[in-house]
Design a protein around this motif. Structure first.
Motif, mmCIF file in Angstrom:
data_model
loop_
_atom_site.group_PDB
_atom_site.id
_atom_site.type_symbol
_atom_site.label_atom_id
_atom_site.label_comp_id
_atom_site.label_asym_id
_atom_site.label_seq_id
_atom_site.Cartn_x
_atom_site.Cartn_y
_atom_site.Cartn_z
ATOM 1 N N ILE B 138 -1.391 3.603 -1.707
ATOM 2 C CA ILE B 138 -2.636 3.326 -2.407
ATOM 3 C C ILE B 138 -3.718 4.285 -1.931
ATOM 4 O O ILE B 138 -3.808 4.577 -0.738
ATOM 5 N N GLU B 139 -4.532 4.732 -2.887
ATOM 6 C CA GLU B 139 -5.722 5.510 -2.559
ATOM 7 C C GLU B 139 -6.779 5.122 -3.589
ATOM 8 O O GLU B 139 -6.445 4.891 -4.756
ATOM 9 N N SER B 143 -13.682 1.290 -1.038
ATOM 10 C CA SER B 143 -12.808 0.389 -0.282
ATOM 11 C C SER B 143 -12.547 -0.900 -1.080
ATOM 12 O O SER B 143 -11.465 -1.485 -0.982
ATOM 13 N N ALA B 146 -9.745 -0.095 -3.321
ATOM 14 C CA ALA B 146 -8.504 -0.041 -2.536
ATOM 15 C C ALA B 146 -7.989 -1.453 -2.257
ATOM 16 O O ALA B 146 -6.778 -1.717 -2.361
ATOM 17 N N LYS B 150 -4.411 -2.879 -3.366
ATOM 18 C CA LYS B 150 -3.487 -3.390 -2.349
ATOM 19 C C LYS B 150 -3.079 -4.827 -2.665
ATOM 20 O O LYS B 150 -1.912 -5.207 -2.476
ATOM 21 N N TYR B 161 0.850 0.582 1.713
ATOM 22 C CA TYR B 161 0.157 1.452 2.655
ATOM 23 C C TYR B 161 -0.977 2.178 1.958
ATOM 24 O O TYR B 161 -0.934 2.393 0.752
ATOM 25 N N GLU B 162 -2.002 2.572 2.732
ATOM 26 C CA GLU B 162 -2.953 3.533 2.205
ATOM 27 C C GLU B 162 -2.474 4.929 2.583
ATOM 28 O O GLU B 162 -1.959 5.139 3.680
ATOM 29 N N ASP B 164 -3.587 9.238 1.813
ATOM 30 C CA ASP B 164 -4.451 10.155 1.072
ATOM 31 C C ASP B 164 -3.594 11.112 0.229
ATOM 32 O O ASP B 164 -2.370 11.101 0.289
#
Lengths: 264, 264
Positions: B138-139, B143, B146, B150, B161-162, B164
């Protein structure tokens, strides 16, 4: 007294990955492994202890009275050692090798009973495999010898086939693509991930699904990704990410082109 | 009234392999898929029917009031269609794409809320996958966005997971090796076996074990076969068996050399 197939005494010549896995599996099925030969004492002793066998590092000390000799040596060593392996054995002794790549006629004129006992799988000493699903390919000089080998294989697996040397050679070549080359793709991915500080195990679901898919779809119908779409943007981008590694870049380019040429 | 994450209305733009699998999985979790866009009516209608959504083949007819727009188009089509996708939507609308290879900043300046929702897996329409084991990366531009993404991913998988755009690009490149190139090795094996009139399914235990092995061993430690031993006899023999297919022969040679160079 009726003898069962498991009473067949077996000598293992070679104590590498395949021999280790096969000897242990046969031992667990109740076979008597009488002796293990290896060039190095450590390998010979390690396997021998695991299967309660004698060991030797001298071919002239090979047990002369065994029924079955299973030779599992590097292809290059095998030819050199063959005369010493067959020397001074009983006429009834049956000699087999386990190599997909070596024709059966390597034994011809050297001994009376011979054959091939090829379990098509990838073996590592650090990992025990489940023999019940491994296909065994059998070839032998006489039909009685073939029956004995099939009976031995059948104690381990339900997938026992007869295959001649030509077929086995083709299977072995296909297996190199299926297994060794596939594993190298994993290894290249692992290298990339290490370079970018990412853990390899994030790839495991993808590895598993890629393998599972071809249980249901033909590989060419299972293909996805930039190469089959020939997405030039993505491909060029990937090639530039690999600019510092010409070998990997070349492989990326050729495999992508091959996917595009063959799958569409 | 407290709203749950599953009340988030979703529009799918694209009805290909990934969109089809993802839309069906979200639908089954209780999400409301309000609309499916595809360039072709057949694809749009087929997926829309499966997830009880409207469908359209015209981007100007996209639902303007949805909360989440999931764009899953070929990388090349995406850039071209992007302006029409974001046109006339609510300020709160969150736009995401699902491509490993496209950076998040493709959205920058086009819309306020955006991100990437990348499930790293190989998807085919003919096969349903188990989302619970798929890693999601995820990006997002904020926030809060995000967190929403998520939460959506977490309804499907425990592995969220995050990451980039740089990390995702590396994961995608590694995934091409792990999945697409691996599958091509299967496809080449299948071609060989067909040529020799042998069934492909004899390879499945080897495919499965090759995949399972790297759960336990690093790929370079799991390697076996003629290339890592550099058994020139076997390699030369295989190369001559491939003489009628220069492309496959070249691949065999380069991959074998790479195994030898990198694994020893």
């Amino acid at each position: 007294m009726k003898r069962s197939i498991e009473d067949t005494p077996i000598v293992f010549i070679g104590a590498g990955n395949l021999a280790t896995n096969l000897a242990k599996a046969l031992y667990r099925k109740g076979f008597r492994i009488v002796q293990v030969y290896s060039r190095t004492e450590e390998s010979a002793r390690t396997l021998a202890e695991e299967v309660e066998a004698e060991f030797t590092t001298h071919l002239e000390e090979l047990n002369s009275f065994s029924r079955l000799y299973i030779v599992s040596l590097k292809d290059s060593a095998f030819e050199e050692l063959l005369p010493s392996i067959v020397a001074n054995k009983r006429k009834e002794a049956l000699f087999v090798h386990t190599a997909g790549s070596i024709p059966m006629n390597i034994w011809e004129g050297r001994t009376e009973h011979y054959g091939v006992f090829y379990p098509m799988q990838t073996f590592s000493k650090q990992r025990e495999v489940d023999f019940s699903e491994i296909p065994f390919f059998i070839e032998a000089s006489t039909s009685e010898d073939a029956e004995l080998l099939k009976a031995v294989a059948a104690t381990l697996s339900e997938r026992v086939y007869e295959a001649d040397s030509e077929q086995r050679k083709s299977l072995h070549l296909a297996a190199v693509f299926t297994c060794n080359f596939t594993n190298h793709m994993y290894a290249l991915a692992a290298e990339l991930l290490k370079k970018y500080d990412l853990p390899f195990d994030v790839m495991l679901p993808l590895i598993d699904e890629t393998a599972r898919k071809v249980h249901q779809l033909e590989p060419k119908d299972a293909q996805t990704g930039p190469a089959i779409r020939y997405d030039a943007n993505v491909i060029d981008n990937h090639l530039s990410m690999l600019a510092d590694d010409p070998e990997m870049q070349k492989l990326y380019e050729l495999i992508s082109r091959s996917i595009h040429n063959r799958t569409n």
